[in-house]
Design a protein around this motif. Sequence first.
Motif, PDB file in Angstrom:
ATOM      1  N   MET A   1      46.069  -6.955  17.863  1.00 10.64           N
ATOM      2  CA  MET A   1      45.847  -5.713  18.566  1.00 10.64           C
ATOM      3  C   MET A   1      46.799  -4.660  18.006  1.00 10.64           C
ATOM      4  N   VAL A   2      46.285  -3.513  17.701  1.00 14.36           N
ATOM      5  CA  VAL A   2      47.082  -2.409  17.175  1.00 14.36           C
ATOM      6  C   VAL A   2      47.225  -1.356  18.262  1.00 14.36           C
ATOM      7  N   LEU A   3      48.450  -1.002  18.558  1.00 20.39           N
ATOM      8  CA  LEU A   3      48.708   0.036  19.550  1.00 20.39           C
ATOM      9  C   LEU A   3      49.113   1.301  18.818  1.00 20.39           C
ATOM     10  N   ILE A   4      48.540   2.408  19.193  1.00 22.10           N
ATOM     11  CA  ILE A   4      48.864   3.680  18.558  1.00 22.10           C
ATOM     12  C   ILE A   4      49.385   4.633  19.625  1.00 22.10           C
ATOM     13  N   PHE A   5      50.569   5.179  19.375  1.00 20.54           N
ATOM     14  CA  PHE A   5      51.172   6.152  20.273  1.00 20.54           C
ATOM     15  C   PHE A   5      51.466   7.387  19.464  1.00 20.54           C
ATOM     16  N   ARG A   6      51.078   8.521  19.948  1.00 22.54           N
ATOM     17  CA  ARG A   6      51.366   9.767  19.253  1.00 22.54           C
ATOM     18  C   ARG A   6      52.294  10.608  20.114  1.00 22.54           C
ATOM     19  N   LEU A   7      53.219  11.247  19.458  1.00 23.70           N
ATOM     20  CA  LEU A   7      54.127  12.151  20.141  1.00 23.70           C
ATOM     21  C   LEU A   7      53.740  13.556  19.728  1.00 23.70           C
ATOM     22  N   TYR A   8      53.354  14.380  20.677  1.00 24.78           N
ATOM     23  CA  TYR A   8      52.973  15.744  20.369  1.00 24.78           C
ATOM     24  C   TYR A   8      54.101  16.676  20.776  1.00 24.78           C
ATOM     25  N   PHE A   9      54.373  17.618  19.955  1.00 24.64           N
ATOM     26  CA  PHE A   9      55.532  18.462  20.134  1.00 24.64           C
ATOM     27  C   PHE A   9      55.150  19.821  20.687  1.00 24.64           C
ATOM     28  N   PRO A  10      55.955  20.325  21.616  1.00 24.54           N
ATOM     29  CA  PRO A  10      55.662  21.636  22.196  1.00 24.54           C
ATOM     30  C   PRO A  10      55.958  22.754  21.205  1.00 24.54           C
ATOM     31  N   THR A  11      55.484  23.922  21.522  1.00 28.66           N
ATOM     32  CA  THR A  11      55.772  25.064  20.667  1.00 28.66           C
ATOM     33  C   THR A  11      57.259  25.386  20.737  1.00 28.66           C
ATOM     34  N   PRO A  12      57.819  26.034  19.704  1.00 30.86           N
ATOM     35  CA  PRO A  12      59.243  26.373  19.725  1.00 30.86           C
ATOM     36  C   PRO A  12      59.605  27.162  20.972  1.00 30.86           C
ATOM     37  N   GLY A  13      60.762  26.849  21.528  1.00 31.38           N
ATOM     38  CA  GLY A  13      61.206  27.532  22.722  1.00 31.38           C
ATOM     39  C   GLY A  13      60.820  26.823  24.007  1.00 31.38           C
ATOM     40  N   PHE A  14      59.894  25.869  23.945  1.00 32.57           N
ATOM     41  CA  PHE A  14      59.501  25.110  25.132  1.00 32.57           C
ATOM     42  C   PHE A  14      60.602  24.126  25.476  1.00 32.57           C
ATOM     43  N   LYS A  15      61.077  24.164  26.706  1.00 29.39           N
ATOM     44  CA  LYS A  15      62.161  23.279  27.108  1.00 29.39           C
ATOM     45  C   LYS A  15      61.799  22.540  28.379  1.00 29.39           C
ATOM     46  N   GLY A  16      62.546  21.489  28.623  1.00 26.12           N
ATOM     47  CA  GLY A  16      62.363  20.721  29.842  1.00 26.12           C
ATOM     48  C   GLY A  16      61.295  19.673  29.689  1.00 26.12           C
ATOM     49  N   GLY A  17      61.190  18.849  30.720  1.00 24.49           N
ATOM     50  CA  GLY A  17      60.177  17.814  30.718  1.00 24.49           C
ATOM     51  C   GLY A  17      60.551  16.637  29.841  1.00 24.49           C
ATOM     52  N   SER A  18      59.595  15.748  29.719  1.00 24.70           N
ATOM     53  CA  SER A  18      59.844  14.562  28.923  1.00 24.70           C
ATOM     54  C   SER A  18      58.566  14.134  28.224  1.00 24.70           C
ATOM     55  N   ILE A  19      58.729  13.235  27.292  1.00 26.72           N
ATOM     56  CA  ILE A  19      57.621  12.643  26.554  1.00 26.72           C
ATOM     57  C   ILE A  19      57.579  11.180  26.988  1.00 26.72           C
ATOM     58  N   PHE A  20      56.420  10.691  27.437  1.00 28.59           N
ATOM     59  CA  PHE A  20      56.305   9.286  27.794  1.00 28.59           C
ATOM     60  C   PHE A  20      55.852   8.513  26.575  1.00 28.59           C
ATOM     61  N   ILE A  21      56.610   7.487  26.243  1.00 21.49           N
ATOM     62  CA  ILE A  21      56.262   6.622  25.117  1.00 21.49           C
ATOM     63  C   ILE A  21      56.081   5.219  25.677  1.00 21.49           C
ATOM     64  N   LYS A  22      54.852   4.736  25.652  1.00 25.98           N
ATOM     65  CA  LYS A  22      54.555   3.424  26.228  1.00 25.98           C
ATOM     66  C   LYS A  22      55.462   2.370  25.598  1.00 25.98           C
ATOM     67  N   GLY A  23      56.068   1.562  26.424  1.00 26.98           N
ATOM     68  CA  GLY A  23      56.980   0.537  25.947  1.00 26.98           C
ATOM     69  C   GLY A  23      58.418   1.007  25.884  1.00 26.98           C
ATOM     70  N   VAL A  27      61.287  10.007  27.526  1.00 32.37           N
ATOM     71  CA  VAL A  27      62.341  10.511  26.650  1.00 32.37           C
ATOM     72  C   VAL A  27      62.368  12.021  26.822  1.00 32.37           C
ATOM     73  N   SER A  28      63.531  12.578  27.058  1.00 31.35           N
ATOM     74  CA  SER A  28      63.674  14.022  27.214  1.00 31.35           C
ATOM     75  C   SER A  28      63.159  14.726  25.958  1.00 31.35           C
ATOM     76  N   LYS A  29      62.305  15.752  26.143  1.00 33.27           N
ATOM     77  CA  LYS A  29      61.789  16.501  24.993  1.00 33.27           C
ATOM     78  C   LYS A  29      62.914  17.151  24.212  1.00 33.27           C
ATOM     79  N   ASP A  30      63.888  17.714  24.920  1.00 30.85           N
ATOM     80  CA  ASP A  30      65.014  18.358  24.253  1.00 30.85           C
ATOM     81  C   ASP A  30      65.797  17.347  23.423  1.00 30.85           C
ATOM     82  N   LEU A  31      66.119  16.196  24.014  1.00 31.29           N
ATOM     83  CA  LEU A  31      66.838  15.145  23.290  1.00 31.29           C
ATOM     84  C   LEU A  31      66.018  14.659  22.111  1.00 31.29           C
ATOM     85  N   PHE A  32      64.709  14.489  22.326  1.00 33.55           N
ATOM     86  CA  PHE A  32      63.857  14.005  21.236  1.00 33.55           C
ATOM     87  C   PHE A  32      63.899  14.955  20.048  1.00 33.55           C
TER      88      PHE A  32
END
Length: 92
Positions: A1-23, A27-32
């Motif tokens: 089984m192949v699992l595919i996870f994509r991380l999409y990035f916000p436009t410059p200047g977008f702050k806050g929130g997080s990115i969910f990465i299965k497994g 992860v904080s968007k800013d930290l990422f």
Amino acid sequence: MVLIFRLYFPTPGFKGGSIFIKGFGNVSKDLFHRVIKSNILTAAGKGSFSKIVGTNPDISVISGKIILQGAKDSPFKGKTFNTGLNAIDFLK
């Protein structure tokens, strides 16, 4: 089984929130963008991938490995570069 996870990035200047990465969880968007993505690109070796997927590629995790992909709005769209890096080393 192949699992595919994509991380999409916000436009410059977008702050806050997080990115969910299965497994890995949230992860904080800013930290990422500020730390994790920078570390991934450094470890992948900019000279190795920049002519294939550009200097600011999207990042995917496929079967636990980090894959760089040319951004959708760039001339590198559809191109991929297998870094050989383990996602767990950067997303723990």
